[in-house]
Write an enzyme that holds these catalytic residues in place. Structure first.
Site, PDB file in Angstrom:
ATOM      1  CG  ASP A   1       3.562   3.411   3.533  1.00 29.00           C
ATOM      2  OD1 ASP A   1       2.782   3.324   4.425  1.00 29.00           O
ATOM      3  OD2 ASP A   1       3.618   1.618   3.210  1.00 29.00           O
TER       4      ASP A   1
ATOM      5  CG  ASP B   1       2.213   0.315   8.922  1.00 28.10           C
ATOM      6  OD1 ASP B   1       3.010   0.934  10.322  1.00 28.10           O
ATOM      7  OD2 ASP B   1       1.265   0.421   9.113  1.00 28.10           O
TER       8      ASP B   1
END
Length: 253
Positions: A47, A49
């Protein structure tokens, strides 16, 4: 719109999250089975963020455009899994409708802030011939510079795409991208696995959409990174809960 500036990672505070995680002792220390899965992974998906970067990109862009607080509230709901991701994404963008010029200005003035240890971890994975992917509900326009810093090829990015009109006006986002909807990260991981025939894959992230990627035909292992945000419901279901990327780096030695 690509600004591949080499940056020193900024430090993220992890002490409050670590103190809050006392109830997660069961998955802070990985079992031998989990360690073996990690060490044998042929591909690792991150991922972006609050994992690769210390910020939530859409929140930062919204703040830059003057709508930070309202958008951040929607982000918290989306990452906690309380509302469908596609609903939260559309709602957040509708609050500030970023133009192309505003996005370019943001990228120029706010280069990516990387999480401590991520550059070393990605470098070590690549040195070990492990493929690295970025799978994000954020936007390619903001993730491309991150990939450039980490040496990750563009074809290994699965993310959303902002759409603009002839004059740079905001027109929405590409709804055909799998990451634009709930379950999209799981779909992206499944596409990668099917296309590349990986035997073992790991997903690393902080949110509910990252956890979804661990399923048959997708990721075999979900590692929850809580060095920026500790999301209790997600951490409780992780195979391995970490607060520093050094835990992963050291385990590869």
């Amino acid at each position: 719109m690509d600004h591949p500036k080499l940056l020193r990672p900024v430090s993220a505070s992890v002490q409050p999250q670590e103190l809050s995680a006392l109830g997660h002792k069961g998955n802070v220390a990985p079992s031998k089975e989990i360690l073996d899965l990690w060490r044998n992974a042929e591909a690792v998906c991150f991922d972006v963020d609050s994992t690769v970067c210390v910020d939530e990109g859409i929140d930062e862009l919204a703040e830059f455009c003057g709508a930070g607080k309202a958008v951040a509230e929607w982000t918290a709901r989306a990452m906690g899994g309380s509302v469908p991701f596609e609903e939260a994404l559309a709602a957040r963008l509708s609050l500030f409708k970023p133009s192309l010029s505003k996005v370019e200005e943001y990228l120029e003035k706010r280069p990516p802030r990387l999480s401590p240890g991520i550059e070393e971890l990605v470098k070590k994975l690549r040195a070990n011939k492990i493929d690295v992917y970025l799978i994000s509900g954020g936007f390619r326009q903001m993730i491309n510079p991150v990939a450039s810093i980490l040496g990750i090829p563009r074809e290994n990015i699965f993310a959303n795409n902002l759409l603009f009109g002839n004059y740079g006006e905001f027109q929405g986002f590409d709804e055909n991208e799998p990451t634009s909807r709930s379950g999209g990260k799981a779909e992206a991981v499944q596409q990668i696995r099917k296309g590349r025939l990986y035997k073992t894959m790991a997903m690393i992230g902080d949110g509910a959409t990252d956890l979804e990627a661990r399923q048959p035909g997708g990721a075999d292992l979900f590692i929850c990174y809580a060095g920026v945000q500790l999301r209790e419901a997600v951490a409780a279901k992780a195979d391995w809960l970490i607060f520093k990327f050094e835990s992963l780096i050291n385990s590869l030695d």
